[in-house]
Design a protein around this motif. Sequence first.
Motif, mmCIF file in Angstrom:
data_model
loop_
_atom_site.group_PDB
_atom_site.id
_atom_site.type_symbol
_atom_site.label_atom_id
_atom_site.label_comp_id
_atom_site.label_asym_id
_atom_site.label_seq_id
_atom_site.Cartn_x
_atom_site.Cartn_y
_atom_site.Cartn_z
ATOM 1 N N TRP A 73 43.341 47.880 34.557
ATOM 2 C CA TRP A 73 43.326 47.191 35.851
ATOM 3 C C TRP A 73 43.081 48.143 37.014
ATOM 4 O O TRP A 73 42.524 47.745 38.046
ATOM 5 C CB TRP A 73 44.628 46.425 36.049
ATOM 6 C CG TRP A 73 44.822 45.345 35.029
ATOM 7 C CD1 TRP A 73 45.712 45.340 33.985
ATOM 8 C CD2 TRP A 73 44.088 44.116 34.926
ATOM 9 N NE1 TRP A 73 45.578 44.189 33.239
ATOM 10 C CE2 TRP A 73 44.584 43.416 33.802
ATOM 11 C CE3 TRP A 73 43.059 43.539 35.669
ATOM 12 C CZ2 TRP A 73 44.090 42.182 33.409
ATOM 13 C CZ3 TRP A 73 42.561 42.305 35.270
ATOM 14 C CH2 TRP A 73 43.070 41.647 34.163
ATOM 15 N N ARG A 95 43.538 37.883 36.803
ATOM 16 C CA ARG A 95 44.374 38.875 36.118
ATOM 17 C C ARG A 95 45.115 38.279 34.927
ATOM 18 O O ARG A 95 46.101 38.842 34.458
ATOM 19 C CB ARG A 95 45.341 39.510 37.124
ATOM 20 C CG ARG A 95 44.668 40.553 38.016
ATOM 21 C CD ARG A 95 45.497 40.884 39.224
ATOM 22 N NE ARG A 95 45.333 39.882 40.261
ATOM 23 C CZ ARG A 95 46.152 39.745 41.302
ATOM 24 N NH1 ARG A 95 47.212 40.518 41.408
ATOM 25 N NH2 ARG A 95 45.927 38.824 42.205
ATOM 26 N N SER A 112 47.297 45.668 39.735
ATOM 27 C CA SER A 112 47.896 44.626 38.901
ATOM 28 C C SER A 112 48.587 43.539 39.710
ATOM 29 O O SER A 112 48.206 42.381 39.649
ATOM 30 C CB SER A 112 48.886 45.254 37.918
ATOM 31 O OG SER A 112 48.226 46.190 37.088
ATOM 32 N N GLY A 131 46.721 40.781 30.885
ATOM 33 C CA GLY A 131 47.322 40.662 32.203
ATOM 34 C C GLY A 131 48.611 39.881 32.162
ATOM 35 O O GLY A 131 49.521 40.185 31.388
ATOM 36 N N ASN A 166 39.375 48.414 37.425
ATOM 37 C CA ASN A 166 38.635 47.154 37.538
ATOM 38 C C ASN A 166 38.326 46.872 39.016
ATOM 39 O O ASN A 166 39.231 46.658 39.820
ATOM 40 C CB ASN A 166 39.474 46.021 36.945
ATOM 41 C CG ASN A 166 38.695 44.727 36.823
ATOM 42 O OD1 ASN A 166 38.180 44.208 37.806
ATOM 43 N ND2 ASN A 166 38.605 44.191 35.620
ATOM 44 N N SER A 172 39.849 43.736 40.757
ATOM 45 C CA SER A 172 41.293 43.593 40.971
ATOM 46 C C SER A 172 41.864 44.820 41.672
ATOM 47 O O SER A 172 42.680 44.707 42.583
ATOM 48 C CB SER A 172 42.025 43.373 39.644
ATOM 49 O OG SER A 172 41.827 44.468 38.773
#
Length: 500
Positions: A427, A48, A436, A62, A430, A433
Motif C-alpha cells: 500500500w 483498499r 493504508s 486490505g 500504491n 492509495s
Amino acid sequence: RSNMSAQQFDVIVIGAGVGGLAAAHYLRESRPNLRLVVLEARHRIGGRIRTEEWGKGFMEYGGEWIHGISNNAITEFVTKKAGLILDENPSLKNEPRNPLVPKILPDSTSMMAFDCNSGKIIPPALMKIWFGDEMAPAPDPNKVHEGDDLNSTVSIDDQLSADIAVEAQNRIKNNIADSPLSETLNRMKQTPKWKSKLEKLSKEFGREFVEVLWNGSYKIYEGFNANPVDVLSTNWIADAGVEEGGDRVPLNGMETLPNFLAKGLDIRLRHIVSAITYDEKRKMVTVKTDQGLFEAPYVLNSLPLGVLKDEAVRFTPSLPPRKQGAIDRIGFEAWEKVAFRFKERFWPKDLFWMLCGSQNLNETTWMHSIYKEFQEPILVAFVYPTAVAMHKGWSQKQIVDKYLGFLENAFGPKVRELLIEARTTGWAENKFSRGSFTGLRLGGSGSDYDVMSEPLWDGALGFCGEHTTRKHNGTIDAAFVSGEREAKRLLQRIAPPSKL
C-alpha cells in the motif's frame, strides 16, 4: 452552457472504494433515473479492499474485519443485504490435536505470544493475566480501576487502555497540551502503580516476558491507528470511539461488500483523475481524467487521504486553509501484511492472535491465524508503520525471511519446510492509495475529521471516505457511513426527478 467536450451527468462519484460505492448505491436506490457515474483509477473496484482466494481461505490484502459488530452501524446491512457471512468462528472440537503444536499451548488457546528472538513461548497463565479472554466483551471502562491487583478479573491490557483514556480525558478537560502517545506510555510505565504491577509480574514470570507483553500492548495502538506512536495524539484516544462485540472476518471474503454495492452502477475503470474545477457562474464541476472530461453540478470525492496529501489532484479553486490544515494534521501511513500459507498447521487450532514480541519495540508485531475460519493453515503478519519505514529498500524475500524467521525461532526449522507460499502487500507504493488508513497525529483533534466531511463550492463538491468520519475512523464501516451521509446530503439538494 455545458462544456461540449465533457460527458454530462447529474452526479459524479470519484473512487470505487466502499465510501464512493456506498454513496453511489444509495443514490441509485433512491433515484434510479439519476445520471450517475463512478470514476475509478484502478483496474478493479474495492479501493483498499482486495480479496483473493487462497487454498480454502482468502488473502485479504486490505480491509479484513468488520469491527465491533454489536454497535457497528453497518452490521445489519452487510449481513442481511450485502450477504457477508459474519457467523461466529466455527467449532473445531472434533479435530485431533496436531503433534506439531508446542505442548505448552492447549488447542483452545485463542491468543499466544513468544519472544521473536529467543523463541521462548510466554506461559498461558501470564497471557490470561495480561490479555484476559480475547473473545470476551470489553469491560466497562468506569469499573476497570476497581481491580488493581494481579487477581483482578480485568486484564492488564484493559487496565492500561483505561488509564490512557483517563489521561486523555483529563488533558482535554484541563486544557493540558497534547503529547505523543509514546511519551504518555513511557511516563505511565514509571508511575508507582505500574512499576509495582510490572515488578510483581516480573518476579513471578520473568522480566523478559513482561517486557515482551508491554511492547505488545504498545504496538496495538500503532496498529489500530496506522501511525507510529511517537507522532500519535494522546488526546485523540479519548475521542476515537469504542467498538464492542468483537471482530469478524467474513467467511465469503470482504470483496463481497463492494461487489454488492457496485451492482447496476456505471463504473468507469482506469480513469485517473488529475483535476477538479468548479465554475461558479455555471454552477458546474468539471473532472479531468486521462480518459476525457466529465461534468456535473455535484461531485463526491472519495479519494484516499494519502492522495490528497500528495496533491495528486489539482483543485480549482484551491482547497481552503481550513481543509488543507485538516489534511496535514491527520496521519496516513502504510500498514502492510506478510501472509504465509503452510502445508500443515503448527499452532493451536483455536488461535486468533499471535504476538511475535521482543524487548526491542521495533521488532514487535502481531500475527493473525485464519485457520479457525477456513481450516486453511494461513498466518498473516502485520507490518506496522515503524517497520514499513525500516524495510524501505528491502526486497520481498528479505521481508518474508524476517517474519518467517520469527516463526522458526519459536516453532523450529519445520516452519520453512512447511511453507507453501508467502504474499506481501504494497500500500505504501500504491499511487492510488499512498498508504493504508488514518490516525490522528500530534497537534490534531477529532474535529479535523469533521472538517474533512465539510462540502465545498456551495455544496457542489462533497467528501467521503474513512478520513471524513470521526467515529471509528480507519474502518470499513466509517467509509460506508460517510458515503451514505453524503448521498443523503445530495438528495436534499438535487431537484426532484421530474425537474432533472
